[in-house]
Scaffold this active site. Structure first.
Site, PDB file in Angstrom:
ATOM      1  N   GLY A 296       0.495  -1.012   4.722  1.00  0.00           N
ATOM      2  CA  GLY A 296      -0.701  -1.835   4.831  1.00  0.00           C
ATOM      3  C   GLY A 296      -1.016  -2.193   6.266  1.00  0.00           C
TER       4      GLY A 296
ATOM      5  CB  CYS B 235      -4.259 -11.028  -4.908  1.00  0.00           C
ATOM      6  SG  CYS B 235      -5.197 -11.941  -3.668  1.00  0.00           S
TER       7      CYS B 235
ATOM      8  CG  ASN C 152       3.426  -2.915  -0.083  1.00  0.00           C
ATOM      9  OD1 ASN C 152       2.965  -3.984  -0.484  1.00  0.00           O
ATOM     10  ND2 ASN C 152       3.038  -2.380   1.069  1.00  0.00           N
TER      11      ASN C 152
ATOM     12  CB  SER D 291      -9.322  -7.886   0.508  1.00  0.00           C
ATOM     13  OG  SER D 291     -10.432  -8.248  -0.161  1.00  0.00           O
TER      14      SER D 291
END
Ligand SMILES: Cc1cc2nc3c(=O)[nH]c(=O)nc-3n(C[C@H](O)[C@H](O)[C@H](O)COP(=O)(O)O)c2cc1C
Length: 320
Positions: free
Chosen positions: A226, A104, A202, A21
């Protein structure tokens, strides 16, 4: 390097850019694709906002030929609204994938029962995935965080698989951990062993060696990167080169990093995404770790408009 197949989508490798985001806008995704990311995801967008026809939310799915394949990530908790927004975005932008966010940890998101807040409701997760997979013509993926208990985490992953998802990404941290501690590779490895669909690992993959370690240890089909890609799209080239040849490319020179920054700004301008806040943050990210730029970074921080930031960055060209 192995390639990853998600439903009918065959990728040319198995390195994936994480949805982030405020970071993975179209220009940053284009740079990551250029440097070797096999798949990129948009920033999460709220299905409720898409259903309300919020332009800002809809436009998070904006894409172009150069970045394909790409996935749009949705965040929401109402199956029918998730499906309606996914169908709308599928028609509008023709993404290769839709992803659902079950990870999230932000308070504002879990308060609405979305993101990692859904991990407490496995049945609703199953309903969301079933409704979406029945509604879409394109592959569907899900991204989860782990729970404290392994068996419960595996149970959720199996529900996601059974309900029709084509792949799952596992960030090996709990909601409570946020970004502290370490991503748990044993949980990720266990989930990979328990599922038939592709599993993408991840968390804390920062370089060539951590990529290799995670792929070998967990046996996962792909890895998602990320934070290490922020201001550093070249990381995909370094990792893919290492996985293919076993050799480590030299670090990107300061001049090349600056060229990446200016390419980013050019793309932002082309796509009408050139804003002061974004430019300032990216100027900081692209100069992070460069030598002798302490004062430059202080100056970027103090700059009050786009022109001043561009002047500072142009001035840096002559010094590196
Ligand atoms: C600034 C920021 C924004 C993020 N936004 C999202 C998001 O929109 N959707 C999502 O699924 N994960 C989001 N994440 C989590 C990342 O996708 C990823 O799971 C996490 O950073 C761990 O991977 P890393 O160690 O490679 O950074 C975000 C992470 C960061 C740091």
């Amino acid at each position: 390097m192995n390639s990853l197949t998600i439903g009918k989508l065959k990728l040319d490798g198995n390195l994936v850019l994480a949805p982030m985001s405020g970071i993975t806008n179209l220009p940053s995704r284009l740079l990551c694709r250029k440097h070797g990311a096999s798949l990129v995801y948009s920033e999460m967008t709220s299905s409720e906002a898409v259903v309300r026809q919020s332009l800002k939310s809809i436009e998070r799915g904006f894409t172009c030929a150069g970045e394909r394949p790409m996935g749009i990530q949705l965040m929401g908790a109402v199956p029918d609204n998730l499906a309606a927004s996914a169908i709308f975005l599928q028609e509008k932008y023709r993404p290769e994938l839709i992803d659902v966010n079950f990870g999230c940890p932000a308070q504002g998101v879990i308060k609405n029962g979305c993101g990692s807040g859904l991990l407490k409701k496995p049945e609703l997760i199953g309903e969301i995935i079933r409704t979406l997979s029945d509604s879409l013509d394109i592959p569907l993926t899900a991204k989860i965080r782990i729970l404290e208990n392994f068996d419960e985490t595996l149970k959720i992953a199996k529900i996601i698989e059974k309900a029709g998802a084509d792949a799952i990404t596992v960030h090996g941290r709990t909601q409570k951990q946020g970004y502290s501690g370490k991503s748990d590779l044993d949980f990720i490895k266990g989930i990979k062993s328990g599922l038939s669909i592709p599993v993408i690992a991840n968390g804390d993959i920062f370089d060539e060696k951590t990529s290799q370690k995670v792929l070998e240890y967990t046996g996962c089909d792909g890895i998602m990167i990320g934070r290490a890609a922020i201001g550093n799209p070249f990381i995909f080239k370094k990792i893919s080169y290492f996985l293919k040849t076993g050799e480590i490319l030299p670090p990107r020179e300061a001049g090349e990093r600056l060229a990446d920054f200016f390419e980013y700004t050019e793309l932002c301008r082309n796509y009408g995404m050139h804003t002061y806040n974004d430019l300032k943050r990216n100027a900081q990210w692209f100069t992070k770790g460069m030598e002798n730029v302490k004062q430059v970074r202080v100056n970027i921080n103090k700059a009050h408009d786009i022109d001043s930031i561009m002047a500072i960055m142009n001035g840096l060209k002559d010094c590196v």
